[in-house]
Design a protein around this motif. Structure first.
Motif, mmCIF file in Angstrom:
data_model
loop_
_atom_site.group_PDB
_atom_site.id
_atom_site.type_symbol
_atom_site.label_atom_id
_atom_site.label_comp_id
_atom_site.label_asym_id
_atom_site.label_seq_id
_atom_site.Cartn_x
_atom_site.Cartn_y
_atom_site.Cartn_z
ATOM 1 N N TYR A 1 0.863 -1.005 0.142
ATOM 2 C CA TYR A 1 0.079 -0.037 -0.142
ATOM 3 C C TYR A 1 0.882 1.306 0.128
ATOM 4 O O TYR A 1 0.674 2.267 -0.984
ATOM 5 C CB TYR A 1 -0.862 -0.142 1.136
ATOM 6 N N TYR A 2 1.847 1.208 0.821
ATOM 7 C CA TYR A 2 2.642 2.605 1.100
ATOM 8 C C TYR A 2 3.616 2.710 0.001
ATOM 9 O O TYR A 2 4.178 3.772 -0.315
ATOM 10 C CB TYR A 2 3.340 2.571 2.358
ATOM 11 N N ALA A 3 3.891 1.693 -0.830
ATOM 12 C CA ALA A 3 4.626 1.622 -2.031
ATOM 13 C C ALA A 3 3.847 2.462 -3.220
ATOM 14 O O ALA A 3 4.378 3.289 -4.167
ATOM 15 C CB ALA A 3 5.025 0.509 -2.544
ATOM 16 N N LEU A 4 2.690 2.273 -3.098
ATOM 17 C CA LEU A 4 1.693 2.952 -4.216
ATOM 18 C C LEU A 4 1.338 4.466 -3.540
ATOM 19 O O LEU A 4 1.379 5.156 -4.489
ATOM 20 C CB LEU A 4 0.291 2.320 -4.110
ATOM 21 N N TYR A 5 1.316 4.647 -2.308
ATOM 22 C CA TYR A 5 0.874 5.960 -1.870
ATOM 23 C C TYR A 5 1.904 6.446 -0.699
ATOM 24 O O TYR A 5 1.615 6.414 0.496
ATOM 25 C CB TYR A 5 -0.463 5.879 -1.399
ATOM 26 N N PRO A 6 3.173 6.611 -0.935
ATOM 27 C CA PRO A 6 4.180 6.800 0.012
ATOM 28 C C PRO A 6 3.769 8.136 0.730
ATOM 29 O O PRO A 6 4.211 8.192 2.142
ATOM 30 C CB PRO A 6 5.532 7.059 -0.721
ATOM 31 N N ALA A 7 3.398 9.069 0.287
ATOM 32 C CA ALA A 7 3.149 10.454 0.977
ATOM 33 C C ALA A 7 2.112 10.281 2.255
ATOM 34 O O ALA A 7 2.042 11.051 2.875
ATOM 35 C CB ALA A 7 2.495 11.507 -0.163
#
Length: 440
Positions: A91-97
């Motif tokens: 998930y955070y690889a898709l949306y790191p911000a």
């Protein structure tokens, strides 16, 4: 595994949500606790999750801030080996911000399919800025063991198939909040006849009888093989199937472990009594079949006496049973049981000192115990005398001033020395919360 997870997460971003009929479930998220919804498969848990997601979207939450996974998706099978922590990596690889800066709403459907989910969700609640929503088809998600592993970071709600009021919502029938006009009552009574035939599973509402039976039978086999045989690695599935058919055929009837074990033995199964006890526990764990014990202060005496069996849905009984033993009276009793079970798991049957039986005694918080007798009709003087005598005797012994007899159509008030017995037609009993006729 990360690539597969990202594909699934992105697929959800484009998915059109199916919100269905709004459920009458008072589920309130609590800060710092996972919201857990449990119930039999196909009762509408996933659709209810979609309703919760839609509320978030309507309130302005970005679709990208919603992480949704259905653990019955075959593509997620590898999570058992890779570990659930990879979900956050994907998930955070898709949306790191969004990491540590925005709240993420995590929806995990049928998460009990993956072993070790409890520590993962616990860590999620402790270390991430998130809200967690979970569905499952196992009553063990209510157990003290789960509560311990989650360190108190979960609140559970039960999801049943449509109640009668929810079925009225589906039919767009206005039942009001109190007294019904003659026109309203006729609409409600007509809707009850439809509910009596169709039952509460959302997917079968409005379908013709042939399709309804086919779908009910598919549910039956799915519960047996996914919630029992696969989940518990049962080596003799035919014994479980034969036992389930016997129990369905004997809905609302008494059974004992000895009787069930002997029955399976007569069919050539080598299932010891301990295995039969496990099967019964697993049926209940799957919210499929429910056991009701004798009301007795002594648990050992209650367990030593025969128990009664009920199914999650009365119409499913008619779709699966052989039709030899089940009658309309048994189906009505099953329907009343599920109505009470929505309110409380503390339901028993009662036997008076004179040997008379009352179908249910139920108790739940802030309410007096409720005695309920179920009888299709009191038209026969012999039946009327028997049912009233049993209820009156129980009222005296338990010092309860009120009892209820649920019938198919009849309605009256009977005043006795012991108190008042209200004879209530099934549609009214289902429409209002017993025993005080308040709105569900």
């Amino acid at each position: 595994m990360i690539t597969i997870l990202q594909e699934i997460l992105l697929d959800f971003q484009d998915l059109e949500l199916f919100s269905g009929i709004p459920r009458r479930l008072d589920v309130t998220p609590v800060q710092g606790k996972a919201t857990v919804c449990i119930g039999v498969r196909r009762s509408g848990k996933s659709t209810f999750m979609s309703q919760l997601i839609q509320k978030l979207l309507d309130s302005g939450v970005s679709r990208q801030n919603i992480l949704y996974l259905n653990f019955f998706d075959d593509r997620l099978h590898g999570l058992q080996q890779s570990g659930l922590g990879v979900i956050l990596d994907a998930y955070y690889a898709l949306y790191p911000a969004k990491k540590n800066s925005e709240k993420v709403y995590c929806f995990f459907d049928e998460i009990q399919a993956i072993e070790g989910w409890e520590p993962f969700v616990d860590r999620l609640m402790r270390t991430e800025n998130c809200e967690v929503y979970i569905t499952g088809s196992s009553a063990r998600m209510l157990s003290k063991e789960i509560a311990t592993q989650m360190r108190g970071r979960a609140l559970s709600w039960e999801v049943f198939p449509f109640s009668f009021r929810e079925y009225l919502d589906y039919l767009r029938v206005d039942a009001g909040d109190g007294l019904l006009s003659t026109k309203q009552r006729l609409f409600v009574q007509n809707a009850f006849e439809q509910y009596w035939a169709a039952g509460g599973f959302p997917e079968v509402a409005g379908l013709e009888r042939r399709l309804r039976i086919k779908i009910h039978q598919e549910y039956f086999h799915a519960v047996l093989f996914r919630d029992l045989v696969e989940r518990h690695n049962i080596s003799h599935p035919k014994a479980v199937t034969d036992l389930a058919h016997w129990l369905i055929d004997n809905t609302a009837s008494l059974y004992s472990l000895n009787k069930l074990t002997g029955y399976l033995k007569s069919l050539g199964h080598k299932a010891p009594q301990s295995a039969v006890a496990d099967y019964l526990e697993w049926f209940e764990d799957a919210y499929f079949l429910f056991t009701v014990r004798l009301f007795d202060a002594s648990l050992s005496r209650a367990n030593a006496n025969p128990k009664k069996i009920y199914c999650i849905d009365h119409a499913m009984v008619t779709s699966v049973a052989s039709g030899i033993l089940v009658n309309a009276g048994h189906l009505l009793e099953n329907l009343v049981f599920i109505t009470l079970r929505r309110l409380t798991p503390a339901i028993f049957y009662y036997k008076t000192k004179g040997g008379r039986e009352v179908d249910f005694i139920a108790q739940w918080q802030d309410h007096p115990r409720l005695l309920v007798q179920v009888c299709e009709s009191l038209a026969s003087p012999t039946t009327r005398k028997r049912e009233i005598a049993a209820l009156e005797e129980a009222m005296v012994e338990l010092n309860l001033p009120r009892g209820i007899i649920v019938t198919r159509h009849e309605e009256e008030r009977i005043v006795l020395d012991a108190g008042i017995i209200d004879v209530i037609p099934a549609w009214r009993f289902l429409l209002y919360n017993p025993p005080f006729c308040t709105k569900q």
